[in-house]
Design an enzyme around this catalytic site. Structure first.
Site, mmCIF file in Angstrom:
data_model
loop_
_atom_site.group_PDB
_atom_site.id
_atom_site.type_symbol
_atom_site.label_atom_id
_atom_site.label_comp_id
_atom_site.label_asym_id
_atom_site.label_seq_id
_atom_site.Cartn_x
_atom_site.Cartn_y
_atom_site.Cartn_z
ATOM 1 N N TYR A 22 0.799 -1.236 0.000
ATOM 2 C CA TYR A 22 0.000 0.000 0.000
ATOM 3 C C TYR A 22 0.828 1.281 0.000
ATOM 4 C CZ TYR A 22 -3.664 -3.380 0.958
ATOM 5 O OH TYR A 22 -4.516 -4.457 0.868
ATOM 6 N N HIS A 98 -9.223 1.127 -5.432
ATOM 7 C CA HIS A 98 -8.311 0.274 -4.672
ATOM 8 C C HIS A 98 -6.913 0.845 -4.840
ATOM 9 C CE1 HIS A 98 -11.279 -2.782 -3.897
ATOM 10 N NE2 HIS A 98 -11.571 -2.844 -5.178
HETATM 11 C C1 DQA Z 1 -7.834 -2.685 -0.994
HETATM 12 C C2 DQA Z 1 -7.771 -4.089 -1.579
HETATM 13 C C3 DQA Z 1 -8.575 -5.052 -0.736
HETATM 14 O O1 DQA Z 1 -8.482 -6.369 -1.268
HETATM 15 C C4 DQA Z 1 -8.024 -5.090 0.673
HETATM 16 O O2 DQA Z 1 -8.804 -5.936 1.483
HETATM 17 C C5 DQA Z 1 -7.913 -3.728 1.282
HETATM 18 C C6 DQA Z 1 -7.396 -2.652 0.453
HETATM 19 C C7 DQA Z 1 -6.933 -1.695 -1.777
HETATM 20 O O3 DQA Z 1 -7.113 -0.498 -1.591
HETATM 21 O O4 DQA Z 1 -6.034 -2.115 -2.496
HETATM 22 O O5 DQA Z 1 -8.164 -3.533 2.464
HETATM 23 O O6 DQA Z 1 -9.171 -2.214 -1.103
#
Ligand code: DQA
Length: 139
Positions: A22, A98
């Site tokens: 992230y 995402h």
């Molecule tokens: C997410 C992707 C999801 O699979 C994961 O559970 C998240 C973050 C993303 O921003 O990449 O919590 O939504």
């Protein structure tokens, strides 16, 4: 325009959560830079780990006259019919974002039960996914 960003579960500690996936940038300073870039618009930010609270945020967005919602529902994206129904029930267009490219990750992340009710989906551009979503709504 009045835009609402909703972050779902486990998205309150971006910058520290699994940074290899992230990224290292904290959400709050990113949000400040986004607000500066979209200074003619109002950007409100909400985060919750709770499904029902996210449903409340969506319904309240409509009542409060928001023009668009940017939703990162986190893992609820893959499972929550309640959030899907809430997105379908409101008139404000919702763009799903995402941070990571969910299609390059585990199979369970390839399914998104909310996406079909959204205006569009942006995935894999890091925090820039939120900026692209804001651009798609605000022009
Ligand atoms: C997410 C992707 C999801 O699979 C994961 O559970 C998240 C973050 C993303 O921003 O990449 O919590 O939504």
């Amino acid at each position: 325009m009045k835009l609402l960003i909703i972050n779902g579960p486990n998205l309150g500690n971006i910058g520290r959560r699994e940074p290899e996936i992230y990224g290292h940038e904290d959400f709050e300073p990113f949000l400040e830079s986004l607000r500066k870039k979209f200074s003619e618009h109002e950007i409100i930010y909400k985060q919750s780990h709770h499904e029902g609270e996210i449903v409340d945020f969506l319904h309240n967005a409509d009542k409060e006259g928001f023009d668009g919602v940017i939703l990162n529902a986190g893992a609820y994206s893959h499972s929550s019919y309640s959030i899907r129904d809430a997105v379908a029930a409101i008139s404000a267009p919702t763009v799903m974002v995402h941070i990571s490219n969910v299609y390059a990750r585990e199979n369970f992340r390839h399914e998104n039960v909310i996406a079909a009710k959204c205006k569009g989906v942006i995935t894999g551009f890091g925090l820039k996914s939120y900026e692209l979503a804001a651009r798609s709504l605000a022009g």
